[in-house]
Design a protein around this motif. Structure first.
Motif, PDB file in Angstrom:
ATOM      1  N   THR A 113       0.832  -1.190   0.000  1.00  0.00           N
ATOM      2  CA  THR A 113       0.000   0.000   0.000  1.00  0.00           C
ATOM      3  C   THR A 113       0.872   1.247   0.000  1.00  0.00           C
ATOM      4  OG1 THR A 113      -1.720   1.202   1.224  1.00  0.00           O
ATOM      5  CG2 THR A 113      -0.152  -0.084   2.518  1.00  0.00           C
ATOM      6  N   ALA A 114       0.329   2.329  -0.514  1.00  0.00           N
ATOM      7  CA  ALA A 114       1.048   3.603  -0.505  1.00  0.00           C
ATOM      8  C   ALA A 114       0.487   4.551   0.541  1.00  0.00           C
ATOM      9  CB  ALA A 114       0.990   4.257  -1.891  1.00  0.00           C
ATOM     10  N   THR A 115      -0.804   4.435   0.822  1.00  0.00           N
ATOM     11  CA  THR A 115      -1.455   5.335   1.778  1.00  0.00           C
ATOM     12  C   THR A 115      -1.888   4.634   3.055  1.00  0.00           C
ATOM     13  OG1 THR A 115      -3.638   4.953   0.797  1.00  0.00           O
ATOM     14  CG2 THR A 115      -2.305   6.737  -0.128  1.00  0.00           C
ATOM     15  N   GLY A 116      -1.888   3.306   3.066  1.00  0.00           N
ATOM     16  CA  GLY A 116      -2.360   2.557   4.221  1.00  0.00           C
ATOM     17  C   GLY A 116      -3.841   2.246   4.179  1.00  0.00           C
ATOM     18  N   GLN A 117      -4.549   2.737   3.156  1.00  0.00           N
ATOM     19  CA  GLN A 117      -5.994   2.547   3.094  1.00  0.00           C
ATOM     20  C   GLN A 117      -6.368   1.080   2.906  1.00  0.00           C
ATOM     21  OE1 GLN A 117      -7.939   4.758  -0.009  1.00  0.00           O
ATOM     22  NE2 GLN A 117      -9.989   4.151   0.626  1.00  0.00           N
TER      23      GLN A 117
ATOM     24  N   SER B  82       1.558  -4.804   6.664  1.00  0.00           N
ATOM     25  CA  SER B  82       1.357  -3.714   5.714  1.00  0.00           C
ATOM     26  C   SER B  82       2.708  -3.194   5.235  1.00  0.00           C
ATOM     27  CB  SER B  82       0.552  -2.590   6.375  1.00  0.00           C
ATOM     28  OG  SER B  82       0.463  -1.466   5.533  1.00  0.00           O
ATOM     29  N   VAL B  83       2.994  -3.387   3.949  1.00  0.00           N
ATOM     30  CA  VAL B  83       4.241  -2.909   3.351  1.00  0.00           C
ATOM     31  C   VAL B  83       3.942  -1.577   2.672  1.00  0.00           C
ATOM     32  CG1 VAL B  83       6.143  -3.441   1.792  1.00  0.00           C
ATOM     33  CG2 VAL B  83       4.944  -5.295   2.980  1.00  0.00           C
ATOM     34  N   VAL B  84       4.380  -0.495   3.282  1.00  0.00           N
ATOM     35  CA  VAL B  84       4.096   0.841   2.759  1.00  0.00           C
ATOM     36  C   VAL B  84       5.141   1.196   1.708  1.00  0.00           C
ATOM     37  CG1 VAL B  84       3.791   3.276   3.328  1.00  0.00           C
ATOM     38  CG2 VAL B  84       3.070   1.508   4.952  1.00  0.00           C
ATOM     39  N   ILE B  85       4.660   1.500   0.504  1.00  0.00           N
ATOM     40  CA  ILE B  85       5.542   1.826  -0.613  1.00  0.00           C
ATOM     41  C   ILE B  85       5.834   3.326  -0.596  1.00  0.00           C
ATOM     42  CG2 ILE B  85       5.860   1.705  -3.099  1.00  0.00           C
ATOM     43  CD1 ILE B  85       5.551  -1.003  -1.662  1.00  0.00           C
ATOM     44  N   PRO B  86       7.085   3.741  -0.472  1.00  0.00           N
ATOM     45  CA  PRO B  86       7.396   5.179  -0.455  1.00  0.00           C
ATOM     46  C   PRO B  86       7.217   5.809  -1.830  1.00  0.00           C
ATOM     47  CG  PRO B  86       9.410   3.895  -0.457  1.00  0.00           C
ATOM     48  CD  PRO B  86       8.286   2.904  -0.338  1.00  0.00           C
TER      49      PRO B  86
ATOM     50  N   MET C 221       5.464  -1.901   7.837  1.00  0.00           N
ATOM     51  CA  MET C 221       6.887  -1.793   7.554  1.00  0.00           C
ATOM     52  C   MET C 221       7.049  -0.910   6.324  1.00  0.00           C
ATOM     53  SD  MET C 221       8.097  -5.322   5.661  1.00  0.00           S
ATOM     54  CE  MET C 221       9.556  -4.486   5.027  1.00  0.00           C
ATOM     55  N   LEU C 222       8.134  -0.156   6.289  1.00  0.00           N
ATOM     56  CA  LEU C 222       8.386   0.779   5.196  1.00  0.00           C
ATOM     57  C   LEU C 222       9.361   0.153   4.216  1.00  0.00           C
ATOM     58  CD1 LEU C 222       7.783   3.666   4.160  1.00  0.00           C
ATOM     59  CD2 LEU C 222       9.804   4.421   5.416  1.00  0.00           C
ATOM     60  N   ALA C 223       8.961   0.100   2.945  1.00  0.00           N
ATOM     61  CA  ALA C 223       9.852  -0.433   1.918  1.00  0.00           C
ATOM     62  C   ALA C 223      11.048   0.488   1.736  1.00  0.00           C
ATOM     63  CB  ALA C 223       9.094  -0.603   0.599  1.00  0.00           C
ATOM     64  N   ASP C 224      12.092  -0.036   1.132  1.00  0.00           N
ATOM     65  CA  ASP C 224      13.325   0.721   0.945  1.00  0.00           C
ATOM     66  C   ASP C 224      13.062   1.935   0.057  1.00  0.00           C
ATOM     67  OD1 ASP C 224      15.868   1.659   0.618  1.00  0.00           O
ATOM     68  OD2 ASP C 224      16.753  -0.283   0.131  1.00  0.00           O
TER      69      ASP C 224
ATOM     70  N   SER D 284      11.718  -8.709  -5.066  1.00  0.00           N
ATOM     71  CA  SER D 284      12.664  -8.449  -3.983  1.00  0.00           C
ATOM     72  C   SER D 284      11.975  -7.844  -2.768  1.00  0.00           C
ATOM     73  CB  SER D 284      13.784  -7.525  -4.472  1.00  0.00           C
ATOM     74  OG  SER D 284      13.255  -6.282  -4.904  1.00  0.00           O
ATOM     75  N   VAL D 285      11.020  -6.946  -2.997  1.00  0.00           N
ATOM     76  CA  VAL D 285      10.326  -6.309  -1.874  1.00  0.00           C
ATOM     77  C   VAL D 285       9.474  -7.330  -1.130  1.00  0.00           C
ATOM     78  CG1 VAL D 285       8.728  -4.484  -1.204  1.00  0.00           C
ATOM     79  CG2 VAL D 285      10.338  -4.100  -3.065  1.00  0.00           C
ATOM     80  N   LEU D 286       8.830  -8.233  -1.867  1.00  0.00           N
ATOM     81  CA  LEU D 286       8.045  -9.281  -1.224  1.00  0.00           C
ATOM     82  C   LEU D 286       8.937 -10.190  -0.393  1.00  0.00           C
ATOM     83  CD1 LEU D 286       5.442 -10.828  -0.739  1.00  0.00           C
ATOM     84  CD2 LEU D 286       5.812 -12.022  -2.906  1.00  0.00           C
TER      85      LEU D 286
END
Length: 209
Positions: A99-103, A119-123, A152-155, A169-171
């Motif tokens: 997710t990007a916004t957490g919605q 929840s993997v938050v995409i910056p 958790m915040l992705a790189d 890789s992110v997964l």
């Protein structure tokens, strides 16, 4: 419990009912602000919440939420219900959502699944014409208050890899994070919500080791 180690019947009942009513979090006031036993109070409240969660009937809640929900449902709402339903049927240990916004993570948590939501938050790279900045840290912190969500915040150095569905890789990082925190164990089944291009996909992964 401001001046006593043991909660009264009313205090214990209030905490348990808050959990059964679907509360995401419990805020303690005088007990931790000026109480004599702040640490013990937090421990006891946590134990009461854990016991209340054991008797919470998630199946009935899920059916009622689906029955009385608005129709037609939105795109994200449909993805959330599909992910929760799939996780329940395959007895998944965790739901991983990008997710990007957490919605999306909030929508999944709304159905109160029995398994945690990673929840993997995409910056995202943004600019106000004066400077560049990454968004995502604030969105990840906001979901800390939502029941069952572990953000958790992705790189942020490789945001394009986070969005690109062909790059796993992110997964893999998310799964490794889940293993490190004890959410994921070998041979577990994982439900993943991921965006591929303009489409959202729900897939089931079974870990080998």
């Amino acid at each position: 419990m401001s001046g006593n180690l043991r909660p009264t019947r009313a205090e214990a009942t209030d905490v348990a009912n808050a959990v059964l009513d679907g509360t995401d979090a419990i805020l303690l006031g005088a007990e931790t602000f000026r109480g004599l036993y702040p640490f013990q109070t937090i421990s006891i409240v946590g134990k009461i919440c854990a016991e209340a969660e054991k008797v919470y009937n998630q199946a009935i809640y899920f059916k009622k939420t689906m029955k009385y929900g608005n129709e037609p449902t939105s795109h994200l709402e449909s993805i959330a219900t599909t992910a929760v339903s799939a996780a329940i049927k395959v007895k998944a240990s965790v739901i991983v959502v990008f997710t990007a916004t957490g919605q999306t993570a909030r929508l999944i948590a709304k159905y109160r699944p029995t398994m945690p939501v990673l929840s993997v938050v995409i910056p995202r790279l943004t600019t106000n014409q004066l400077r560049w900045s990454f968004t995502g840290a604030f969105q990840a912190r906001q979901t800390l208050v939502v029941r069952g969500v572990f953000p958790m915040l992705a790189d942020p150095r490789h945001p394009e890899e986070s969005i690109n569905a062909t790059n796993e890789s992110v997964l893999k990082i998310a799964l490794d994070h889940g293993k490190a925190t004890g959410l994921i164990k070998p041979h577990d089944r994982i439900v993943v919500c991921q965006q591929i291009g303009s489409s959202a996909v729900v897939k089931i992964i079974e870990l080998e080791d």
